[in-house]
Design a protein around this motif. Structure first.
Motif, PDB file in Angstrom:
ATOM      1  N   LEU A   1       8.482  78.525  89.722  1.00  0.00           N
ATOM      2  CA  LEU A   1       7.797  78.998  88.525  1.00  0.00           C
ATOM      3  C   LEU A   1       6.327  78.569  88.599  1.00  0.00           C
ATOM      4  O   LEU A   1       5.933  77.564  88.021  1.00  0.00           O
ATOM      5  N   ARG A   2       5.569  79.340  89.323  1.00  0.00           N
ATOM      6  CA  ARG A   2       4.192  78.976  89.614  1.00  0.00           C
ATOM      7  C   ARG A   2       3.255  80.007  88.994  1.00  0.00           C
ATOM      8  O   ARG A   2       3.657  81.154  88.762  1.00  0.00           O
ATOM      9  N   ALA A   3       2.008  79.588  88.725  1.00  0.00           N
ATOM     10  CA  ALA A   3       0.936  80.524  88.356  1.00  0.00           C
ATOM     11  C   ALA A   3       1.331  81.440  87.190  1.00  0.00           C
ATOM     12  O   ALA A   3       1.759  80.958  86.150  1.00  0.00           O
TER      13      ALA A   3
ATOM     14  N   ILE B   1     -12.895  84.397  86.517  1.00  0.00           N
ATOM     15  CA  ILE B   1     -12.131  83.205  86.129  1.00  0.00           C
ATOM     16  C   ILE B   1     -10.660  83.486  86.404  1.00  0.00           C
ATOM     17  O   ILE B   1     -10.084  84.426  85.856  1.00  0.00           O
ATOM     18  N   ARG B   2     -10.091  82.688  87.271  1.00  0.00           N
ATOM     19  CA  ARG B   2      -8.675  82.888  87.567  1.00  0.00           C
ATOM     20  C   ARG B   2      -7.842  82.085  86.572  1.00  0.00           C
ATOM     21  O   ARG B   2      -8.118  80.901  86.342  1.00  0.00           O
ATOM     22  N   THR B   3      -6.848  82.721  86.003  1.00  0.00           N
ATOM     23  CA  THR B   3      -5.999  81.992  85.068  1.00  0.00           C
ATOM     24  C   THR B   3      -5.175  80.964  85.845  1.00  0.00           C
ATOM     25  O   THR B   3      -5.038  81.044  87.063  1.00  0.00           O
ATOM     26  N   MET B   4      -4.643  80.015  85.096  1.00  0.00           N
ATOM     27  CA  MET B   4      -4.015  78.828  85.702  1.00  0.00           C
ATOM     28  C   MET B   4      -3.016  79.157  86.826  1.00  0.00           C
ATOM     29  O   MET B   4      -2.134  79.983  86.661  1.00  0.00           O
ATOM     30  N   ASP B   5      -3.200  78.475  87.947  1.00  0.00           N
ATOM     31  CA  ASP B   5      -2.276  78.633  89.079  1.00  0.00           C
ATOM     32  C   ASP B   5      -1.567  77.294  89.268  1.00  0.00           C
ATOM     33  O   ASP B   5      -1.680  76.651  90.313  1.00  0.00           O
ATOM     34  N   ILE B   6      -0.885  76.892  88.211  1.00  0.00           N
ATOM     35  CA  ILE B   6      -0.200  75.593  88.253  1.00  0.00           C
ATOM     36  C   ILE B   6       1.148  75.761  88.947  1.00  0.00           C
ATOM     37  O   ILE B   6       1.814  76.778  88.789  1.00  0.00           O
TER      38      ILE B   6
ATOM     39  N   ASN C   1      -4.608  82.273 101.551  1.00  0.00           N
ATOM     40  CA  ASN C   1      -3.888  81.010 101.730  1.00  0.00           C
ATOM     41  C   ASN C   1      -2.410  81.218 101.426  1.00  0.00           C
ATOM     42  O   ASN C   1      -1.532  80.776 102.158  1.00  0.00           O
ATOM     43  N   ASP C   2      -2.159  81.892 100.329  1.00  0.00           N
ATOM     44  CA  ASP C   2      -0.766  82.146  99.985  1.00  0.00           C
ATOM     45  C   ASP C   2      -0.209  83.338 100.741  1.00  0.00           C
ATOM     46  O   ASP C   2       0.948  83.331 101.147  1.00  0.00           O
ATOM     47  N   LEU C   3      -1.031  84.349 100.920  1.00  0.00           N
ATOM     48  CA  LEU C   3      -0.522  85.533 101.630  1.00  0.00           C
ATOM     49  C   LEU C   3       0.018  85.120 103.010  1.00  0.00           C
ATOM     50  O   LEU C   3       1.088  85.545 103.436  1.00  0.00           O
TER      51      LEU C   3
ATOM     52  N   GLY D   1      -6.413  91.134  89.799  1.00  0.00           N
ATOM     53  CA  GLY D   1      -5.317  90.276  90.240  1.00  0.00           C
ATOM     54  C   GLY D   1      -5.492  89.834  91.665  1.00  0.00           C
ATOM     55  O   GLY D   1      -6.192  90.470  92.469  1.00  0.00           O
ATOM     56  N   MET D   2      -4.832  88.724  91.969  1.00  0.00           N
ATOM     57  CA  MET D   2      -4.854  88.253  93.348  1.00  0.00           C
ATOM     58  C   MET D   2      -3.734  88.933  94.113  1.00  0.00           C
ATOM     59  O   MET D   2      -2.619  89.059  93.626  1.00  0.00           O
ATOM     60  N   ILE D   3      -4.077  89.357  95.304  1.00  0.00           N
ATOM     61  CA  ILE D   3      -3.061  89.918  96.192  1.00  0.00           C
ATOM     62  C   ILE D   3      -2.766  88.799  97.179  1.00  0.00           C
ATOM     63  O   ILE D   3      -3.528  88.534  98.106  1.00  0.00           O
ATOM     64  N   GLU D   4      -1.693  88.090  96.909  1.00  0.00           N
ATOM     65  CA  GLU D   4      -1.391  86.916  97.739  1.00  0.00           C
ATOM     66  C   GLU D   4       0.108  86.756  97.986  1.00  0.00           C
ATOM     67  O   GLU D   4       0.541  85.787  98.598  1.00  0.00           O
ATOM     68  N   VAL D   5       0.870  87.707  97.488  1.00  0.00           N
ATOM     69  CA  VAL D   5       2.302  87.734  97.783  1.00  0.00           C
ATOM     70  C   VAL D   5       2.503  89.022  98.585  1.00  0.00           C
ATOM     71  O   VAL D   5       1.975  90.069  98.190  1.00  0.00           O
TER      72      VAL D   5
ATOM     73  N   ASP E   1       5.173  76.783 104.887  1.00  0.00           N
ATOM     74  CA  ASP E   1       4.724  76.008 103.739  1.00  0.00           C
ATOM     75  C   ASP E   1       3.302  75.512 104.027  1.00  0.00           C
ATOM     76  O   ASP E   1       3.068  74.854 105.042  1.00  0.00           O
ATOM     77  N   ARG E   2       2.365  75.857 103.168  1.00  0.00           N
ATOM     78  CA  ARG E   2       0.978  75.524 103.481  1.00  0.00           C
ATOM     79  C   ARG E   2       0.685  74.037 103.486  1.00  0.00           C
ATOM     80  O   ARG E   2      -0.373  73.612 103.944  1.00  0.00           O
ATOM     81  N   VAL E   3       1.617  73.228 102.970  1.00  0.00           N
ATOM     82  CA  VAL E   3       1.380  71.777 103.005  1.00  0.00           C
ATOM     83  C   VAL E   3       2.234  71.082 104.071  1.00  0.00           C
ATOM     84  O   VAL E   3       2.248  69.865 104.150  1.00  0.00           O
TER      85      VAL E   3
HETATM   86 MG    MG Z   1      -3.191  81.302  96.056  1.00  0.00          MG
END
Ligand code: MG
Ligand code: PEP
Length: 577
Positions: A365-367, A337-342, A462-464, A436-440, A472-474
């Protein structure tokens, strides 16, 4: 005459349906006249939407922390004043009563009139205040739009089986689309790893993004074909084209039936090495899909969905119910379960976060940054995850780590909640893994350091990729640079895998790259032993894995990671097949 438009394919499959053109953020704004018998109810609906918006803003104002600059409260007060000012509602009510316009259309009309007045002002400051009017009106429109969900009016019926065309779609809108039975979508902007695209794949809705000016070429209501694999939109198709795509739809169904035979097969390479193949889930419908395709676990449960389309914070009980549902649905396999990535491209109502989107949300200020800053959003979730650990093999995963202290702080929060539960007799698994996610990029470069405080890694490509290539992914204008097989990206991934192997910390990958068949063999060659992919693609990945000779791809991957000759690199990629 048949014509075609091209964009970026983000969600596979073919859809054939009538075009339904929508205007950004104004989903519901169409000039449909209402029946005379509906007039009173429409006025009530407008009042109710204005009242609901005012309540949301009041709730937001109450929650402003004491140390917030006073401007923020002043802004909200200004919005509240606007909402109670009859300038905003008198004219729309007249339009509803006298001209039978619907509430959303009448309100948007009034907004345009007010904005025009602001724009004519000489004072540059006052000129820019029209943004405030926009903000307030959009909030009311959203409330009206949500209200529309429960109404089976002409619009919602038209959306059934339609293909949506919009400038862009927010993830929250993508979720709402599902209620309408939309068959596919086309947007003028957006990227393949945006959250909206991921959700579309999750919902199984074919989609294409980055089709510039699509709405200029397509007429509302005309027949469209979208090919979500190739990124092609075909307008006004002739009979031959229609027949061709109907045949392809049939072929796809047959291929899927064939893949289904792999559901219960072991996931092993040709030379007999077992590979973990887990599922990414988000919506409750994915839970059953994960079990159905025989996933060996859930490698990523994205929990932002629990925070979307609402103005109050999800409670510990709500979180717990969702996690219990997941654990019980997938029965016996581990869940992560990944904690909130808002934040970033996963925006929720600002009433929840106490702050606006900000100028550069992907870097803001994300995630986990938000979670540590706003514990009222985060702690109920962590408590629920710890409680859920009593129900089965539950692991907790932290998104967007960029500093080791963040991981340490989370571990401390977990430890103190576990202590409290122990004293209070609440059941939990004391051995619950926290990864943890390795994405930075810094987390990949410093993966050996993170391995000291985390029980497992999951690479979020996706973030990495977004942060490593600075795209920018979007943003569709830089989509062309998005390349999971960029040699620099591969080196970051290799560093993470190596650091994990050395420290005996398991490494998985849950970004979209894990579900990209063009990358599977390279990842296997680099030593990746666990893939987490959307259930819809899982069997396809299993097919490629079981058709791969590990020894062979290892030696190719090793050479590809070393070379600085791009032609040789491409050649090696081709050899992977
Ligand atoms: Mg991500
Ligand atoms: C990722 O970044 O690769 C990932 C899996 O997380 P998300 O797409 O939810 O940001």
């Amino acid at each position: 005459m048949t014509f075609s438009l091209h964009g970026v394919a983000v969600s596979g499959g073919i859809a054939i349906g009538n075009a339904y053109i929508i205007v950004h953020d104004e989903f519901e704004v169409r000039d449909n006249l209402i029946e005379p018998s509906q007039i009173d109810a429409e006025v009530v609906r407008l009042h109710a939407a204005i009242d609901a918006t005012a309540s949301q803003l009041r709730a937001m104002r109450e929650k402003i922390p004491a140390n917030t600059p006073s401007d923020v409260a002043a802004f909200i007060d200004t919005y509240l004043l606007m909402l109670t000012d009859t300038t905003l509602s008198d004219e729309p009510i007249r339009m509803i009563r006298e001209r039978r316009h619907n509430a959303a259309f009448a309100l948007r009309n009034q907004r345009d009139a007010i904005v025009a007045v602001f724009e004519q002002m000489d004072d540059p400051y006052l000129q820019t205040r029209h943004d405030d009017v926009d903000h307030v009106v959009n909030r009311i429109l959203r409330t009206l739009f949500r209200d529309d969900l429960t109404r089976t009016d002409e619009n919602t019926q038209r959306m059934q089986g339609a293909i949506l065309l919009a400038d862009d779609l927010a993830p929250a809108d993508a979720l709402l689309m599902q209620h309408y039975g939309v068959l596919g979508f086309v947007t003028e902007y957006g990227g393949p790893t945006s959250h909206t695209s991921i959700l579309a794949r999750s919902l199984g809705v074919p989609g294409i993004v980055g089709v510039h000016h699509a709405r200029r070429f397509v007429h509302d209501g005309e027949v469209l074909i979208i090919d979500g694999n190739e990124g092609v939109v075909i307008g006004d198709p002739d009979q031959r084209t229609l027949n061709h795509y109907r045949r392809r739809l049939d072929e796809r169904l047959k291929y899927v039936a064939k893949l289904n035979k792999l559901k219960r097969a072991q996931c092993v390479t040709r030379d007999g090495v077992a590979i973990e193949l887990q599922a990414n889930v988000e919506l409750p419908t994915d839970f059953a899909a994960a079990r159905e395709v025989g996933a060996s676990g859930v490698g990523l449960y994205r929990t932002e969905f629990l925070y979307m389309n609402r103005v109050d914070i999800p409670t510990e009980d709500e979180h717990f119910d969702a996690y219990k549902h997941l654990v019980e649905t997938v029965r016996g396999v581990p869940v992560t379960i990944r904690t909130m990535d808002i934040g970033g491209d996963k925006q929720v109502d600002p009433a929840l976060t106490n702050r606006a989107k900000g100028a550069n949300p992907a870097l803001g200020l994300r995630a986990i940054r938000l979670g540590l800053k706003e514990p009222q959003l985060f702690v109920p979730q962590v408590r629920a995850i710890i409680k859920a650990s009593a129900l089965g093999a539950v692991r907790m995963m932290i998104p967007m780590l960029s500093h080791i202290d963040e991981a340490k702080q989370v571990r401390e929060i977990v430890r103190s909640i576990q202590q409290e539960f122990k004293s209070g007799g609440v059941a939990f698994d004391p051995g619950m893994l926290v990864g943890g996610m390795i994405e930075v990029p810094v987390a990949a470069i410093y993966a050996d350091g993170f391995a000291q405080v985390l029980d497992f890694f999951s690479i979020g490509t996706n973030d990495l990729i977004q942060y490593a290539i600075a795209i920018d992914r979007v943003n569709d204008e830089v989509n062309y640079l998005y390349d999971p097989l960029n040699p620099g990206v591969l080196r970051l991934i290799a560093m993470t895998i190596k650091a994990g192997q050395k420290a005996k910390v398991p490494v998985a990958m849950c970004g979209e790259m894990a579900g990209d068949v063009r990358c599977t063999r390279m990842l296997l060659g680099m030593g990746l032993e666990a893939f987490s992919v959307h259930p819809a693609i899982l069997l396809e990945i299993k097919r490629v894995i079981s058709d791969t000779e590990l020894q062979h791809v290892r030696s190719i991957a090793e050479k590809a990671l070393k070379t600085t000759d791009m032609d040789r690199f491409k050649d090696l990629l081709q050899q992977l097949g």
